[in-house]
Design a protein around this motif. Structure first.
Motif, PDB file in Angstrom:
ATOM      1  N   ASN A  21       0.815  -1.220   0.000  1.00 35.48           N
ATOM      2  CA  ASN A  21       0.000   0.000   0.000  1.00 35.48           C
ATOM      3  C   ASN A  21       0.847   1.268   0.000  1.00 35.48           C
ATOM      4  N   ILE A  22       2.164   1.121   0.166  1.00 31.46           N
ATOM      5  CA  ILE A  22       3.042   2.294   0.122  1.00 31.46           C
ATOM      6  C   ILE A  22       3.288   2.651  -1.338  1.00 31.46           C
ATOM      7  N   PHE A  23       2.946   3.879  -1.696  1.00 30.28           N
ATOM      8  CA  PHE A  23       3.110   4.336  -3.078  1.00 30.28           C
ATOM      9  C   PHE A  23       4.478   4.978  -3.291  1.00 30.28           C
ATOM     10  N   TYR A  24       4.915   5.784  -2.334  1.00 26.29           N
ATOM     11  CA  TYR A  24       6.183   6.479  -2.531  1.00 26.29           C
ATOM     12  C   TYR A  24       6.727   7.007  -1.205  1.00 26.29           C
ATOM     13  N   VAL A  25       8.038   6.862  -1.015  1.00 25.95           N
ATOM     14  CA  VAL A  25       8.749   7.491   0.094  1.00 25.95           C
ATOM     15  C   VAL A  25       9.536   8.639  -0.506  1.00 25.95           C
ATOM     16  N   TYR A  26       9.359   9.838   0.039  1.00 22.14           N
ATOM     17  CA  TYR A  26       9.999  10.993  -0.589  1.00 22.14           C
ATOM     18  C   TYR A  26      10.475  11.999   0.457  1.00 22.14           C
ATOM     19  N   LEU A  27      11.261  12.956  -0.028  1.00 24.27           N
ATOM     20  CA  LEU A  27      11.791  14.026   0.820  1.00 24.27           C
ATOM     21  C   LEU A  27      11.034  15.293   0.490  1.00 24.27           C
ATOM     22  N   SER A  28      10.392  15.887   1.499  1.00 25.54           N
ATOM     23  CA  SER A  28       9.598  17.085   1.277  1.00 25.54           C
ATOM     24  C   SER A  28      10.499  18.305   1.080  1.00 25.54           C
ATOM     25  N   ASN A  70      -1.156   4.465  -1.253  1.00 27.12           N
ATOM     26  CA  ASN A  70      -1.988   4.361  -2.452  1.00 27.12           C
ATOM     27  C   ASN A  70      -3.319   5.082  -2.309  1.00 27.12           C
ATOM     28  N   ASP A  71      -3.822   5.187  -1.085  1.00 25.20           N
ATOM     29  CA  ASP A  71      -5.107   5.883  -0.884  1.00 25.20           C
ATOM     30  C   ASP A  71      -4.923   7.393  -0.749  1.00 25.20           C
ATOM     31  N   LYS A  72      -3.743   7.911  -1.124  1.00 25.29           N
ATOM     32  CA  LYS A  72      -3.383   9.331  -1.111  1.00 25.29           C
ATOM     33  C   LYS A  72      -3.089   9.873   0.288  1.00 25.29           C
ATOM     34  N   THR A  73      -3.101   9.014   1.295  1.00 27.29           N
ATOM     35  CA  THR A  73      -2.680   9.449   2.630  1.00 27.29           C
ATOM     36  C   THR A  73      -1.202   9.804   2.588  1.00 27.29           C
ATOM     37  N   ASP A  74      -0.876  10.976   3.101  1.00 27.06           N
ATOM     38  CA  ASP A  74       0.491  11.490   3.042  1.00 27.06           C
ATOM     39  C   ASP A  74       0.921  11.857   4.468  1.00 27.06           C
ATOM     40  N   VAL A  75       1.881  11.107   5.021  1.00 25.15           N
ATOM     41  CA  VAL A  75       2.236  11.324   6.423  1.00 25.15           C
ATOM     42  C   VAL A  75       3.746  11.484   6.592  1.00 25.15           C
TER      43      VAL A  75
END
Length: 314
Positions: free
Chosen positions: A196-203, A213-218
């Motif tokens: 279910n993890i879509f992407y790990v990124y640096l803000s 995947n459900d657009k949750t961004d934490v």
């Protein structure tokens, strides 16, 4: 490890990362180490110099090919905390699980090995408050390579660095310098644990975040501690690409049992030479014992003595 009894040395050579010493001598003052008998790897063979005495044991020389072919993992630690003269001769394996009562030296073994990598000096110092008030020494033989370090609070002198990743309980993920380009690989590895993890990124604010995947961004700080520990480990592994991984107190990862089982599968597939784990948790070693893998050994430590068991024996 080769059960060699050195005599007075003839023509010793300077210490060299390409040589594996069988016996050593020190020049006056003890600062310079010389190798009197040694092994040199060349192609698929090994050249051994043992003639440091006019009285050569012919039976010993003829036994060397067999001894070299069965040589496993060697660890020797001197004068580090409770480990005054500690030696382990282990069979070859990929994952070793250290078990034992509190205060028998499990963490100290990991720390002494970690000192083979200069990147761990400050980490050990911060966790312990100090390194050692006396001159300590670690020697490691692994996969035909020889590493050694003498160290104290003010000194660290190495022959051939090893790339060692040391993970303490509750390591702080914000201490890792992350290149945004490597987060694609981090995402792929995290997907093995949670699709279910879509992407790990640096803000933009240089904060590690996870998009599902459900657009949750934490933020990583909003994740449960099990996920945070897992992400910390994967980030550290991808950034540093170590040859040796040391995990102290694996139960502090607080992984759910199913996640823990997947984590073991992940460790067994990693392209590293050695993984050493300490634990007090029955879940941690029970799940790994279930794997029945020849690449796993359990090392029971008590009062300076140790016993090595396979998964089936354990």
């Amino acid at each position: 490890m080769l059960e060699y009894s050195p005599k007075e040395s003839w023509r010793p050579v300077e210490a060299n990362p390409l040589l594996i010493p069988i016996s050593i001598i020190k020049k006056e003052g003890g600062e310079e180490i010389l190798y009197s008998t040694w092994i040199y790897r060349h192609g698929k063979g090994k050249f051994v110099r043992v003639y440091d005495s006019p009285y050569v044991n012919v039976d010993y020389v003829l036994s060397l090919p067999e001894k070299l072919s069965t040589l496993g993992i060697g660890i020797r630690i001197r004068n580090y905390r409770k480990l005054n003269e500690f030696k382990m001769i282990l069979p070859n394996f990929k994952i070793g699980v250290f078990l034992g009562k509190n205060n028998v030296g499990k963490t100290s073994i990991l720390e002494a090995i970690a000192m083979l990598d200069p990147n761990n000096v400050n980490k050990v110092r911060e966790f312990r408050g100090r390194i050692s008030n006396q001159l300590a020494e670690t020697k490691l033989y692994l996969n035909g390579e020889y590493y050694t370090v003498e160290f104290s609070d003010t000194l660290a002198s190495r022959i051939k660095d090893a790339k060692v990743l040391l993970i303490y309980p509750r390591d702080n993920i914000t201490a890792i310098n992350v290149d945004p380009s490597i987060l694609h690989k981090v995402t792929d590895l995290m997907n093995r644990f949670d699709p279910n993890i879509f992407y790990v990124y640096l803000s933009a604010g240089n904060e590690i975040r996870v998009l599902f995947n459900d657009k949750t961004d934490v933020s990583i700080n909003e994740l449960g501690y099990g996920y945070k520990s897992l992400l910390n480990f994967i980030l550290s592994y991808v950034v540093y690409q170590p040859k040796i991984i040391l995990i102290d107190d694996l139960e502090s990862f607080t992984l759910h049992p199913e996640l823990l089982k997947r984590f073991y599968d992940f460790l067994l597939k990693l392209g590293v030479d050695l993984i050493l784990i300490t634990t007090q948790s029955s879940d941690v070693y029970a799940y790994l014992a279930e794997k029945r893998s020849d690449n796993v050994r359990f090392v029971l430590i008590n009062d300076g003595k140790y016993e090595v068991l396979t998964s089936e024996e354990y």
